[in-house]
Design an enzyme around this catalytic site. Structure first.
Site, PDB file in Angstrom:
ATOM      1  N   GLY A 235       0.759  -1.247   0.000  1.00  0.00           N
ATOM      2  CA  GLY A 235       0.000   0.000   0.000  1.00  0.00           C
ATOM      3  C   GLY A 235       0.785   1.288   0.000  1.00  0.00           C
ATOM      4  O   GLY A 235       0.223   2.350  -0.262  1.00  0.00           O
TER       5      GLY A 235
ATOM      6  N   GLU B 165       3.703  -6.804   1.680  1.00  0.00           N
ATOM      7  CA  GLU B 165       3.540  -7.113   0.248  1.00  0.00           C
ATOM      8  C   GLU B 165       3.592  -5.859  -0.614  1.00  0.00           C
ATOM      9  O   GLU B 165       2.595  -5.492  -1.238  1.00  0.00           O
ATOM     10  CB  GLU B 165       2.179  -7.778   0.014  1.00  0.00           C
ATOM     11  CG  GLU B 165       2.057  -9.168   0.539  1.00  0.00           C
ATOM     12  CD  GLU B 165       0.633  -9.698   0.447  1.00  0.00           C
ATOM     13  OE1 GLU B 165      -0.315  -8.916   0.229  1.00  0.00           O
ATOM     14  OE2 GLU B 165       0.467 -10.900   0.602  1.00  0.00           O
ATOM     15  N   PRO B 166       4.713  -5.170  -0.674  1.00  0.00           N
ATOM     16  CA  PRO B 166       4.773  -3.970  -1.501  1.00  0.00           C
ATOM     17  C   PRO B 166       4.786  -4.298  -2.990  1.00  0.00           C
ATOM     18  O   PRO B 166       5.444  -5.260  -3.405  1.00  0.00           O
ATOM     19  CB  PRO B 166       6.096  -3.322  -1.082  1.00  0.00           C
ATOM     20  CG  PRO B 166       6.937  -4.460  -0.586  1.00  0.00           C
ATOM     21  CD  PRO B 166       5.984  -5.463   0.010  1.00  0.00           C
TER      22      PRO B 166
ATOM     23  N   ARG C  50       3.692  -1.392  -5.808  1.00  0.00           N
ATOM     24  CA  ARG C  50       3.986  -0.102  -6.439  1.00  0.00           C
ATOM     25  C   ARG C  50       5.315   0.500  -5.965  1.00  0.00           C
ATOM     26  O   ARG C  50       6.137   0.934  -6.776  1.00  0.00           O
ATOM     27  CB  ARG C  50       2.836   0.862  -6.075  1.00  0.00           C
ATOM     28  CG  ARG C  50       2.858   2.195  -6.787  1.00  0.00           C
ATOM     29  CD  ARG C  50       1.780   3.111  -6.180  1.00  0.00           C
ATOM     30  NE  ARG C  50       0.509   2.458  -6.072  1.00  0.00           N
ATOM     31  CZ  ARG C  50      -0.441   2.444  -7.009  1.00  0.00           C
ATOM     32  NH1 ARG C  50      -0.241   3.088  -8.134  1.00  0.00           N
ATOM     33  NH2 ARG C  50      -1.586   1.818  -6.801  1.00  0.00           N
TER      34      ARG C  50
ATOM     35  N   ARG D  49      -4.042   3.754 -16.222  1.00  0.00           N
ATOM     36  CA  ARG D  49      -4.267   4.394 -14.918  1.00  0.00           C
ATOM     37  C   ARG D  49      -4.914   5.770 -15.018  1.00  0.00           C
ATOM     38  O   ARG D  49      -5.826   6.078 -14.247  1.00  0.00           O
ATOM     39  CB  ARG D  49      -2.967   4.446 -14.104  1.00  0.00           C
ATOM     40  CG  ARG D  49      -2.443   3.063 -13.730  1.00  0.00           C
ATOM     41  CD  ARG D  49      -1.292   3.119 -12.750  1.00  0.00           C
ATOM     42  NE  ARG D  49      -1.698   3.650 -11.469  1.00  0.00           N
ATOM     43  CZ  ARG D  49      -1.439   4.871 -11.058  1.00  0.00           C
ATOM     44  NH1 ARG D  49      -0.725   5.697 -11.795  1.00  0.00           N
ATOM     45  NH2 ARG D  49      -1.875   5.288  -9.892  1.00  0.00           N
TER      46      ARG D  49
ATOM     47  N   TYR E  52      -8.208   5.865 -12.929  1.00  0.00           N
ATOM     48  CA  TYR E  52      -8.136   6.500 -11.596  1.00  0.00           C
ATOM     49  C   TYR E  52      -7.844   7.992 -11.661  1.00  0.00           C
ATOM     50  O   TYR E  52      -7.530   8.591 -10.648  1.00  0.00           O
ATOM     51  CB  TYR E  52      -6.990   5.891 -10.767  1.00  0.00           C
ATOM     52  CG  TYR E  52      -6.884   4.407 -10.717  1.00  0.00           C
ATOM     53  CD1 TYR E  52      -7.923   3.623 -10.223  1.00  0.00           C
ATOM     54  CD2 TYR E  52      -5.720   3.772 -11.122  1.00  0.00           C
ATOM     55  CE1 TYR E  52      -7.790   2.243 -10.142  1.00  0.00           C
ATOM     56  CE2 TYR E  52      -5.579   2.399 -11.046  1.00  0.00           C
ATOM     57  CZ  TYR E  52      -6.625   1.638 -10.561  1.00  0.00           C
ATOM     58  OH  TYR E  52      -6.479   0.275 -10.477  1.00  0.00           O
TER      59      TYR E  52
ATOM     60  N   CYS F 264      -9.441   5.243 -29.541  1.00  0.00           N
ATOM     61  CA  CYS F 264     -10.706   5.901 -29.872  1.00  0.00           C
ATOM     62  C   CYS F 264     -11.562   6.127 -28.636  1.00  0.00           C
ATOM     63  O   CYS F 264     -12.628   5.511 -28.474  1.00  0.00           O
ATOM     64  CB  CYS F 264     -11.453   5.078 -30.919  1.00  0.00           C
ATOM     65  SG  CYS F 264     -10.634   5.209 -32.490  1.00  0.00           S
ATOM     66  N   GLU F 265     -11.074   6.942 -27.733  1.00  0.00           N
ATOM     67  CA  GLU F 265     -11.780   7.365 -26.520  1.00  0.00           C
ATOM     68  C   GLU F 265     -11.345   8.798 -26.273  1.00  0.00           C
ATOM     69  O   GLU F 265     -10.138   9.048 -26.190  1.00  0.00           O
ATOM     70  CB  GLU F 265     -11.314   6.558 -25.291  1.00  0.00           C
ATOM     71  CG  GLU F 265     -11.672   5.124 -25.244  1.00  0.00           C
ATOM     72  CD  GLU F 265     -13.099   4.856 -24.805  1.00  0.00           C
ATOM     73  OE1 GLU F 265     -13.661   5.651 -24.026  1.00  0.00           O
ATOM     74  OE2 GLU F 265     -13.643   3.851 -25.273  1.00  0.00           O
TER      75      GLU F 265
ATOM     76  N   TYR G 250       1.707  -1.237 -12.402  1.00  0.00           N
ATOM     77  CA  TYR G 250       0.316  -1.190 -12.869  1.00  0.00           C
ATOM     78  C   TYR G 250       0.175  -0.511 -14.235  1.00  0.00           C
ATOM     79  O   TYR G 250      -0.852   0.097 -14.524  1.00  0.00           O
ATOM     80  CB  TYR G 250      -0.598  -0.519 -11.815  1.00  0.00           C
ATOM     81  CG  TYR G 250      -0.517  -1.203 -10.472  1.00  0.00           C
ATOM     82  CD1 TYR G 250      -1.022  -2.480 -10.304  1.00  0.00           C
ATOM     83  CD2 TYR G 250       0.097  -0.596  -9.380  1.00  0.00           C
ATOM     84  CE1 TYR G 250      -0.934  -3.142  -9.076  1.00  0.00           C
ATOM     85  CE2 TYR G 250       0.196  -1.242  -8.154  1.00  0.00           C
ATOM     86  CZ  TYR G 250      -0.322  -2.511  -8.007  1.00  0.00           C
ATOM     87  OH  TYR G 250      -0.233  -3.168  -6.797  1.00  0.00           O
TER      88      TYR G 250
HETATM   89  N1  PLP Z   1      -1.281  -7.164  -1.485  1.00  0.00           N
HETATM   90  C1  PLP Z   1      -2.551  -7.225  -1.904  1.00  0.00           C
HETATM   91  C2  PLP Z   1      -3.429  -8.280  -1.361  1.00  0.00           C
HETATM   92  C3  PLP Z   1      -3.039  -6.302  -2.846  1.00  0.00           C
HETATM   93  O1  PLP Z   1      -4.296  -6.372  -3.254  1.00  0.00           O
HETATM   94  C4  PLP Z   1      -2.157  -5.320  -3.356  1.00  0.00           C
HETATM   95  C5  PLP Z   1      -2.627  -4.320  -4.332  1.00  0.00           C
HETATM   96  O2  PLP Z   1      -3.584  -3.644  -4.172  1.00  0.00           O
HETATM   97  C6  PLP Z   1      -0.839  -5.306  -2.890  1.00  0.00           C
HETATM   98  C7  PLP Z   1      -0.421  -6.248  -1.958  1.00  0.00           C
HETATM   99  C8  PLP Z   1       0.166  -4.310  -3.395  1.00  0.00           C
HETATM  100  O3  PLP Z   1      -0.187  -3.028  -3.100  1.00  0.00           O
HETATM  101  P1  PLP Z   1       0.805  -1.840  -3.485  1.00  0.00           P
HETATM  102  O4  PLP Z   1       1.131  -1.991  -4.920  1.00  0.00           O
HETATM  103  O5  PLP Z   1       0.011  -0.621  -3.199  1.00  0.00           O
HETATM  104  O6  PLP Z   1       1.986  -1.944  -2.587  1.00  0.00           O
END
Ligand code: PLP
Length: 462
Positions: A270, A312-313, A315, A352, A356, A383-384, A412
């Site tokens: 996140g 779990e990074p 991004r 993106r 978003y 074509c948008e 992403y």
């Molecule tokens: N873990 C889970 C379960 C996710 O759904 C996500 C993405 O939304 C992530 C990790 C990675 O998030 P981020 O890319 O924001 O670090």
């Protein structure tokens, strides 16, 4: 080619933040520099040369920046968490054999959410015991693949448990399970990438947790080793991550009190990154320090032995390493209203902005420090009308054939790309030490016909 190793004096607001420990806080890859002709280089490769050699659009990934973010997580976890810890790369951010191999070599684990991501991880050399499989609607085949290969399954719902129970008789070992639940934590990010609030499709509702834990005490095929929660993506606040530690420690206490050998606490990803100069995300070190401190405090308050800390990074590991290179084509001036510059990619290689309303920063690759005297809108070729990559940004006067570099596109973008308008996906190169390695071949229009089937009865039509 002469490469200036000094920080690149890009015109404001593009000046790079040179905090080497916080590569997620830079706008540009760590190796960004100018050559003797004033052209923008990454890892010693001029972006316009790469465009000529590999064509455009082109995803460029800087190995040093990716390795830098990996080591920033590794070192911060070692510094701030007194127990065992492991960062798992959320491969949904950008899944490829080359990235997997790099991340595995850096000692990280990996989070996959489909058979495709799982196969990429296994073939890219990630050890199965460092992989977790997520997903709110996993297929029987995906679960079987994970269980047979010794990958930890993150159970998201009752159906996962039912399918695994059916598969269990054919398995040599009990399935290593993690339980995902929604922690009921709100954070300020786009609603499509918020996952921790109660109204989410992901994970068990917290009210169900006790019942699930009870159920698993009677499942010899399962070995519950972890708990998981994830609150969302592109988050700049730290407080929701602190709050999460308390909620997860309560769940840990409950699971252990019921006899489950839970050793892993997986707090998800996140952490946000800088897309435009005004973005001010915490550094990787700052984020880890907050999360680790909160988990330690929450465990101490409850008298719990420290779990292994997993995060779990996605991004923040890979976004800043990426630059997308486009060729500028047509120009449309609408007097008094707007100037459109169109590039040879757009929403199919970077969905993106249209999804978003995400903002980006761009420069002309061969004149990155020229005065940005024009306000233009950079449009894609789809074509948008909404296919706009950068709205009302400042650039030096640009003409057809100029190469545009868009920063922070490593996460992403490729992984969410499509073939909308039957446009082939770009190639990708990994750059290091003045060399570019092709890591994804460019799709060709013929590739897009590979899965079309023309029924015989229609062949002579027309
Ligand atoms: N873990 C889970 C379960 C996710 O759904 C996500 C993405 O939304 C992530 C990790 C990675 O998030 P981020 O890319 O924001 O670090």
């Amino acid at each position: 080619m002469v490469i200036s190793r000094e920080p690149v004096a890009l015109a404001q607001p593009f000046e790079a933040d040179r905090d080497a420990l916080s590569p997620n806080r830079n706008l540009t890859p760590l190796t960004t520099a100018l050559d003797s002709d004033g052209r923008l280089t990454v890892a010693g490769c001029a972006l316009s040369d790469l465009a000529r050699t590999y064509g455009t659009p082109l995803y460029v990934l800087d190995e040093a920046t990716l390795r830098g973010t990996c080591s920033a997580y590794r070192e911060a976890l070692a510094k701030h968490y007194p127990g065992e810890a492991l960062a798992l790369y959320a491969s949904k951010a950008n899944s490829s054999l080359a990235i997997t191999a790099l991340v595995a070599a850096e000692g990280l684990g990996l989070d996959a959410v489909s058979a495709g991501e799982l196969l990429t991880a296994l073939q890219g050399g990630m050890p199965a015991e460092r992989i977790v499989l997520h997903g709110n609607n996993k297929s029987r085949e995906e679960l079987a693949l994970a269980a047979e290969r010794g990958v930890t399954v993150v159970a998201d719902n009752w159906r996962d448990l039912e399918l695994l129970a059916e598969l269990a008789p054919g398995l040599a070992e009990p399935v290593r399970l993690m339980l995902r639940f929604t922690p009921g934590i709100e954070c300020h990010t786009h609603e499509y990438i918020r996952t921790g609030h109660l109204d989410s499709k992901f994970g068990f509702d917290p009210d169900q947790l006790e019942g699930v834990l009870q159920h698993l005490t009677g499942c010899p095929w399962a070995r519950l080793t972890g708990l998981h929660a994830h609150i969302g993506s592109q988050i700049f606040e730290l407080q929701p991550h602190r709050d999460l530690a308390g909620v997860m420690a309560d769940a840990l206490a409950l699971a252990r009190s019921m006899g489950h050998p839970v050793v892993d606490l997986n707090v998800g990803g996140g952490l946000g990154i800088r897309y435009v100069a005004s973005d001010d995300p915490p550094s990787i070190d700052g984020w880890v320090s907050t999360v680790a401190g909160a988990v330690v405090a929450a465990c101490q308050e409850r008298g719990l032995a420290l779990p292994r800390l997993l995060c779990e990074p996605g991004r923040s590991l890979v976004a800043t390493a990426g630059v997308t290179v486009y060729a500028i084509g047509s120009r449309k001036d609408i007097p008094g209203l707007r100037t459109y510059l169109s590039v040879d990619g757009g929403m199919s290689d970077n969905p993106r902005p249209i999804t978003y309303q995400s903002q980006y920063t761009a420069v002309l690759a061969d004149r990155p420090t020229a005065e940005a005297s024009e306000t233009v809108t950079v449009a894609g070729k789809h074509c948008e009308s909404g296919d706009v990559l950068l709205k009302d940004v400042s650039l030096p006067p640009a003409t057809s054939g100029d190469v545009l570099a868009v920063f922070a596109t490593g996460a992403y973008n490729a992984s969410m790309s499509s073939n909308y308008n039957r446009i082939p996906r770009p190639a990708a190169v990994l750059v290091h030490d003045g060399v570019a390695d092709l890591v994804q071949r460019r799709e060709q229009p013929e590739d897009l016909l590979r899965y079309d089937v023309l029924p015989a009865r229609l062949r002579s039509v027309g």
